[in-house]
Design a protein around this motif. Structure first.
Motif, mmCIF file in Angstrom:
data_model
loop_
_atom_site.group_PDB
_atom_site.id
_atom_site.type_symbol
_atom_site.label_atom_id
_atom_site.label_comp_id
_atom_site.label_asym_id
_atom_site.label_seq_id
_atom_site.Cartn_x
_atom_site.Cartn_y
_atom_site.Cartn_z
ATOM 1 N N ASN A 161 0.842 -1.189 0.000
ATOM 2 C CA ASN A 161 0.000 0.000 0.000
ATOM 3 C C ASN A 161 0.881 1.245 0.000
ATOM 4 O O ASN A 161 1.284 1.753 1.048
ATOM 5 N N ASN A 162 1.169 1.741 -1.189
ATOM 6 C CA ASN A 162 2.033 2.916 -1.308
ATOM 7 C C ASN A 162 1.310 4.202 -0.933
ATOM 8 O O ASN A 162 1.961 5.184 -0.568
ATOM 9 N N GLU A 163 -0.031 4.202 -1.039
ATOM 10 C CA GLU A 163 -0.778 5.405 -0.677
ATOM 11 C C GLU A 163 -0.665 5.671 0.816
ATOM 12 O O GLU A 163 -0.531 6.824 1.239
ATOM 13 N N TRP A 164 -0.715 4.619 1.619
ATOM 14 C CA TRP A 164 -0.486 4.799 3.057
ATOM 15 C C TRP A 164 0.889 5.400 3.300
ATOM 16 O O TRP A 164 1.046 6.296 4.130
ATOM 17 N N LEU A 165 1.868 4.917 2.574
ATOM 18 C CA LEU A 165 3.244 5.360 2.765
ATOM 19 C C LEU A 165 3.382 6.847 2.479
ATOM 20 O O LEU A 165 3.975 7.606 3.265
ATOM 21 N N VAL A 166 2.830 7.287 1.356
ATOM 22 C CA VAL A 166 2.928 8.696 0.971
ATOM 23 C C VAL A 166 2.123 9.575 1.928
ATOM 24 O O VAL A 166 2.588 10.635 2.366
ATOM 25 N N ASP A 167 0.907 9.141 2.266
ATOM 26 C CA ASP A 167 0.059 9.946 3.150
ATOM 27 C C ASP A 167 0.674 10.093 4.543
ATOM 28 O O ASP A 167 0.618 11.175 5.149
ATOM 29 N N LEU A 168 1.250 9.017 5.063
ATOM 30 C CA LEU A 168 1.890 9.098 6.380
ATOM 31 C C LEU A 168 3.094 10.031 6.345
ATOM 32 O O LEU A 168 3.357 10.753 7.322
ATOM 33 N N THR A 169 3.820 10.027 5.240
ATOM 34 C CA THR A 169 4.960 10.938 5.113
ATOM 35 C C THR A 169 4.494 12.389 5.075
ATOM 36 O O THR A 169 5.177 13.286 5.578
ATOM 37 N N MET A 170 3.336 12.618 4.496
ATOM 38 C CA MET A 170 2.769 13.969 4.495
ATOM 39 C C MET A 170 2.362 14.402 5.902
ATOM 40 O O MET A 170 2.323 15.606 6.195
ATOM 41 N N THR A 268 5.970 -4.024 5.798
ATOM 42 C CA THR A 268 5.670 -4.788 4.588
ATOM 43 C C THR A 268 6.216 -6.194 4.740
ATOM 44 O O THR A 268 7.415 -6.373 4.981
ATOM 45 N N GLU A 269 5.342 -7.182 4.624
ATOM 46 C CA GLU A 269 5.737 -8.580 4.786
ATOM 47 C C GLU A 269 5.828 -9.246 3.416
ATOM 48 O O GLU A 269 4.916 -9.114 2.602
ATOM 49 N N PRO A 270 6.911 -9.981 3.138
ATOM 50 C CA PRO A 270 7.069 -10.625 1.828
ATOM 51 C C PRO A 270 6.378 -11.983 1.766
ATOM 52 O O PRO A 270 6.116 -12.613 2.790
ATOM 53 N N ASP A 271 6.125 -12.447 0.519
ATOM 54 C CA ASP A 271 5.624 -13.797 0.329
ATOM 55 C C ASP A 271 6.805 -14.743 0.099
ATOM 56 O O ASP A 271 7.964 -14.367 0.287
ATOM 57 N N VAL A 272 6.521 -15.971 -0.311
ATOM 58 C CA VAL A 272 7.587 -16.954 -0.474
ATOM 59 C C VAL A 272 8.531 -16.599 -1.616
ATOM 60 O O VAL A 272 9.678 -17.068 -1.669
ATOM 61 N N ALA A 277 3.650 -9.011 0.208
ATOM 62 C CA ALA A 277 2.394 -9.766 0.303
ATOM 63 C C ALA A 277 1.349 -9.055 1.141
ATOM 64 O O ALA A 277 0.148 -9.202 0.895
ATOM 65 N N ARG A 278 1.789 -8.266 2.119
ATOM 66 C CA ARG A 278 0.843 -7.629 3.025
ATOM 67 C C ARG A 278 1.473 -6.397 3.650
ATOM 68 O O ARG A 278 2.671 -6.379 3.945
ATOM 69 N N THR A 279 0.662 -5.377 3.821
ATOM 70 C CA THR A 279 1.096 -4.153 4.493
ATOM 71 C C THR A 279 0.297 -3.993 5.782
ATOM 72 O O THR A 279 -0.923 -4.148 5.781
ATOM 73 N N THR A 280 1.001 -3.701 6.859
ATOM 74 C CA THR A 280 0.357 -3.620 8.172
ATOM 75 C C THR A 280 0.750 -2.320 8.863
ATOM 76 O O THR A 280 1.919 -1.924 8.846
ATOM 77 N N LEU A 281 -0.231 -1.678 9.455
ATOM 78 C CA LEU A 281 0.011 -0.518 10.320
ATOM 79 C C LEU A 281 -0.184 -0.964 11.762
ATOM 80 O O LEU A 281 -1.248 -1.489 12.116
ATOM 81 N N ARG A 282 0.843 -0.752 12.586
ATOM 82 C CA ARG A 282 0.760 -1.125 13.998
ATOM 83 C C ARG A 282 1.001 0.101 14.859
ATOM 84 O O ARG A 282 1.965 0.837 14.640
ATOM 85 N N MET A 283 0.121 0.265 15.862
ATOM 86 C CA MET A 283 0.209 1.437 16.728
ATOM 87 C C MET A 283 0.348 1.085 18.196
ATOM 88 O O MET A 283 0.356 1.974 19.055
#
Length: 306
Positions: A161-170, A268-272, A277-283
């Motif tokens: 999820n690159n949109e999360w990445l850009v928005d959080l940087t903003m 960002t978690e990779p697949d095999v 494979a998955r993007t996670t936000l943890r707070m």
């Protein structure tokens, strides 16, 4: 048989019976009272029949009116109940909406954006086509799910999820600590990476401290292209280093993670196959503090110049 036939038959029978009875009682055939008696009794029988019929019809009308009144009463009672429930539901919704917007106004978040969202959503519902309405409902559902996940301290989406990445940087205000593994090497040549770096440059102008660690497993993975990538980040004002995990933490298995303001971790978690494979936000505080501590250990163990 028709009622008229029965009335004539009964009337004739009553008149004939009266005539015969008076004839038997008084054998004077020329007596006019025989005819008078038969006519009177026949007329009386006819009048009685009409009175009985009138009474039956009157009773039927009364029964019909009573039934109609009962139905109207039942209908009005049901309508009153429905109206009462509708009014109660309306007031309940109004109270819920009032309470909701009161909470929005009292929140630290911007209430005008919530109002803007609700207004735009209703306009789409009034004017949009079926596909636009369905799409709007899907997006609003995703947004609601994201808000619920954020309130619970963790949010996950499939893929990168690159949109999360850009928005959080903003949104970042103090620090941005990031790692970059081989999983996202191709990302840095993409269009989202350009937007990401542009927003990081703007964050630096706001006074945000930005650090990035390029992680490799072994020293032979430190290539000229990786050094050039590291140098490119430095041109954006980013303090970038290359960390060799086998020399710092041989058994560590790290995913790509970015810590924003020491409060939120984007992972960002990779697949095999080594693809995102998955993007996670943890707070959660414990998890974020653990990530910050891990990043600081890697940072301190990495040379400032590679």
């Amino acid at each position: 048989m028709p009622k008229l036939f029965w009335r004539i038959l009964i009337t004739a029978s009553a008149a004939g019976g009266a005539f015969l009875l008076t004839s038997v009682l008084k054998e004077d055939d020329g007596n006019i009272w025989q005819w008078v008696a038969s006519i009177v009794l026949g007329s009386a029988a006819l009048i009685v029949q009409y009175l009985v019929d009138f009474g039956e019809r009157l009773q039927a009308v009364e029964d019909s009116q009573r039934k109609h009144l009962d139905e109207m009463k039942s209908s009005l009672t049901a309508h009153h109940g429905e109206m009462s429930r509708a009014v109660d539901d309306s007031f309940s919704k109004i109270n819920a909406a009032t309470e909701l917007f009161s909470r929005v106004d009292g929140s630290v978040l911007r209430s005008d954006e919530v109002t803007r969202l609700v207004r735009a959503y209703t306009e789409v519902g009034d004017q949009g086509s079926d596909i636009v309405k369905s799409f709007a409902e899907q997006e609003l559902g995703d947004l609601a799910q994201l808000m619920e996940d954020l309130s619970n301290g963790i949010s996950t989406c499939p893929g990168e999820n690159n949109e999360w990445l850009v928005d959080l940087t903003m949104c970042v205000k103090k620090t941005l600590y990031a790692t970059s593994t081989s999983v996202d090497r191709d990302f840095w040549s993409s269009e989202p990476a350009k937007r990401y770096l542009t927003e990081q440059e703007k964050a630096k102008q706001r006074g945000v401290e930005i650090r990035r660690l390029f992680l490799v497993d072994e020293p032979d993975e430190v290539t000229d292209s990786l050094r050039q990538l590291c140098e490119r980040h430095r041109t954006f004002g980013i303090d970038a280093r290359i960390a060799i995990q086998s020399e710092v933490e041989p058994n560590a298995q790290l995913n790509d993670f970015i810590i924003f303001d020491g409060e939120l971790c984007h992972e960002t978690e990779p697949d095999v196959r080594g693809r995102p494979a998955r993007t996670t936000l943890r707070m959660t505080r414990h998890h974020v503090e653990e990530r910050v501590s891990h990043f600081n250990r890697l940072w301190d163990a990495s040379p400032s110049e590679n």
